[in-house]
Design a protein around this motif. Structure first.
Motif, short mmCIF file in Angstrom:
data_model
loop_
_atom_site.label_atom_id
_atom_site.label_comp_id
_atom_site.label_asym_id
_atom_site.label_seq_id
_atom_site.Cartn_x
_atom_site.Cartn_y
_atom_site.Cartn_z
N UNK A 58 -19.39 7.44 21.15
CA UNK A 58 -20.34 6.37 21.47
C UNK A 58 -21.51 6.37 20.49
N UNK A 59 -22.04 7.55 20.17
CA UNK A 59 -23.17 7.64 19.23
C UNK A 59 -22.77 7.17 17.84
N UNK A 60 -21.58 7.57 17.39
CA UNK A 60 -21.11 7.15 16.08
C UNK A 60 -20.95 5.63 16.01
N UNK A 61 -20.43 5.06 17.09
CA UNK A 61 -20.25 3.61 17.10
C UNK A 61 -21.61 2.90 17.12
N UNK A 62 -22.55 3.42 17.88
CA UNK A 62 -23.89 2.82 17.91
C UNK A 62 -24.54 2.86 16.54
N UNK A 63 -24.31 3.97 15.82
CA UNK A 63 -24.88 4.09 14.48
C UNK A 63 -24.25 3.09 13.50
N UNK A 64 -23.04 2.63 13.81
CA UNK A 64 -22.33 1.69 12.93
C UNK A 64 -22.58 0.23 13.31
N UNK A 65 -23.65 -0.02 14.04
CA UNK A 65 -23.95 -1.38 14.47
C UNK A 65 -24.20 -2.27 13.24
N UNK A 66 -23.60 -3.46 13.19
CA UNK A 66 -23.83 -4.37 12.06
C UNK A 66 -25.31 -4.73 11.94
N UNK A 192 -17.56 -10.03 13.77
CA UNK A 192 -17.73 -8.59 13.57
C UNK A 192 -18.67 -8.00 14.62
N UNK A 193 -19.77 -8.72 14.88
CA UNK A 193 -20.72 -8.25 15.90
C UNK A 193 -20.07 -8.25 17.27
N UNK A 194 -19.29 -9.30 17.56
CA UNK A 194 -18.62 -9.38 18.86
C UNK A 194 -17.62 -8.24 19.03
N UNK A 195 -16.88 -7.95 17.95
CA UNK A 195 -15.94 -6.83 18.02
C UNK A 195 -16.68 -5.51 18.24
N UNK A 196 -17.81 -5.36 17.58
CA UNK A 196 -18.61 -4.13 17.74
C UNK A 196 -19.13 -4.01 19.17
N UNK A 197 -19.60 -5.13 19.73
CA UNK A 197 -20.12 -5.10 21.10
C UNK A 197 -19.00 -4.79 22.09
N UNK A 198 -17.82 -5.33 21.87
CA UNK A 198 -16.69 -5.05 22.76
C UNK A 198 -16.34 -3.56 22.72
N UNK A 199 -16.31 -3.00 21.52
CA UNK A 199 -16.02 -1.57 21.40
C UNK A 199 -17.14 -0.74 22.02
N UNK A 200 -18.38 -1.21 21.89
CA UNK A 200 -19.51 -0.51 22.50
C UNK A 200 -19.35 -0.46 24.02
N UNK A 201 -19.00 -1.59 24.61
CA UNK A 201 -18.78 -1.63 26.06
C UNK A 201 -17.66 -0.69 26.47
#
Length: 357
Positions: A58-66, A192-201
């Protein structure tokens, strides 16, 4: 009275004192198990490996936010838009029109040529000499070409305005193309942002699920530990209370037996003392009776013989009558002693039962 486990005499009972209370093996074993259980209490909650892995993901994904959107065409769009918005209004200056200058040069040249031709023709008619007519005719020919040049100016104006509008249209078309390309890039950015948010959820849900399950497992472990601790504590308290109660019953039984034999010993001493007093009294009474009897005999003898035979006042020789009296008294004492023994046994039993109760 039934035989006691503490002995059949005061000395034996005193030697078999139950002593201070000591927990039995069963109580000690439960105390040891309870102590070990208390020491085995689960520590503070610490997230497990799966929880830590989910948190790392989760932290790694948050750090990769567009980052914020930056258009590739922003500079060109802004520059072109500024040109469109700040474009000066149409203003035609034919003198600054290169096409007009071409026309001007052409018509001036043609006018001069026509003027020369006209002057030459007019001079030929007058014998080859120049005159005012010829000059006027040449000037008129030249002016005609200049008039043609002035007639071209409206056409040149219209052409210049058409070019102005065409340039504006071209600028707007180019601006539209750039904006379309920027919209395409922004749409891809939003995807890309939507994909990132989906993965974040998804990763947040996985982390919450793993943490809740892991903490629930920990709480179950604590609950199981508390249940076992409470069970062992209850067993220990029950066994110790029972063991202590049994010891107190033993002490009560022992005290009852001690009091019984102590009372018996006290009674025996009192009885022996009273028996000695009784025997002494009986002996004294028997001696007195014997002395009286002997005195009576001596008196009779004296009366018969006229002389008195000396007798001992300490003589304890008993007559049959006196002996019979002593025997009767002894029988009475034995009967009283037996009756007292029965009373003493009954009293001891009563005290023992009261101590157990």
């Amino acid at each position: 009275m039934a035989k006691s486990k503490y002995g059949t005499s005061l000395d034996e009972v005193l030697n078999n004192n139950p002593g201070d209370y000591k927990e039995n093996d069963k109580v000690l074993d439960l105390a040891d198990r309870l102590n070990k259980q208390e020491q085995a209490r689960p520590g503070e909650y610490k997230p497990g490996d799966k929880v830590n892995q989910a948190l790392d993901a989760l932290n790694q994904h948050q750090a990769a936010k567009p980052g914020d959107y930056v258009g590739r065409w922003d500079e060109q769009i802004n520059g072109l838009l500024e040109q469109v918005l700040n474009r000066p209004a149409f203003n035609y200056d034919f003198n600054a029109d290169p096409l007009y200058q071409q026309y001007k040069n052409q018509y001036v040249q043609q006018g001069k040529q026509a003027m020369q031709d006209t002057v030459a023709q007019a001079s030929a008619l007058t014998g080859g000499y120049g005159n005012s007519y010829a000059a006027a005719a040449g000037s008129g020919a030249y002016q005609q070409y200049l008039n043609h040049l002035n007639g071209v100016i409206p056409e040149l104006y219209d052409a210049a305005y058409a070019r102005y509008r065409g340039e504006g249209s071209d600028m707007m078309d180019k601006l539209g193309v750039l904006q379309g390309m920027d919209n395409t890039d922004y749409g891809r950015y939003r995807d890309k942002v939507s994909d990132w948010e989906s993965m974040l959820d998804y990763l947040t849900g996985r982390y919450d699920t793993e943490r809740n399950f892991d903490y629930g497992t920990y709480r179950d472990k604590v609950s199981d530990w508390e249940s076992m601790r409470d069970y062992l504590a209850g067993r220990y308290d029950t066994e110790r209370n029972f063991d202590y109660g049994s010891w107190r019953d033993s002490v009560g039984d022992w005290e009852s037996m001690r009091d019984y034999y102590q009372n018996q010993q006290n009674w025996q001493k009192e009885f022996d003392f009273q028996q000695a007093q009784w025997n002494y009294k009986v002996a004294q009474e028997a001696a007195a009776a014997e002395a009286a009897r002997q005195a009576a005999i001596d008196k009779v003898k004296k009366q018969k013989t006229g002389a008195v035979q000396p007798t001992s006042k300490y003589s304890l020789t008993a007559t049959p009558a006196a002996g019979a009296g002593v025997a009767t008294s002894n029988k009475t004492t034995v009967a009283q002693r037996a009756k007292y023994d029965e009373y003493k046994d009954a009293e001891a039993e009563r005290r023992l039962n009261r101590g157990r109760a």
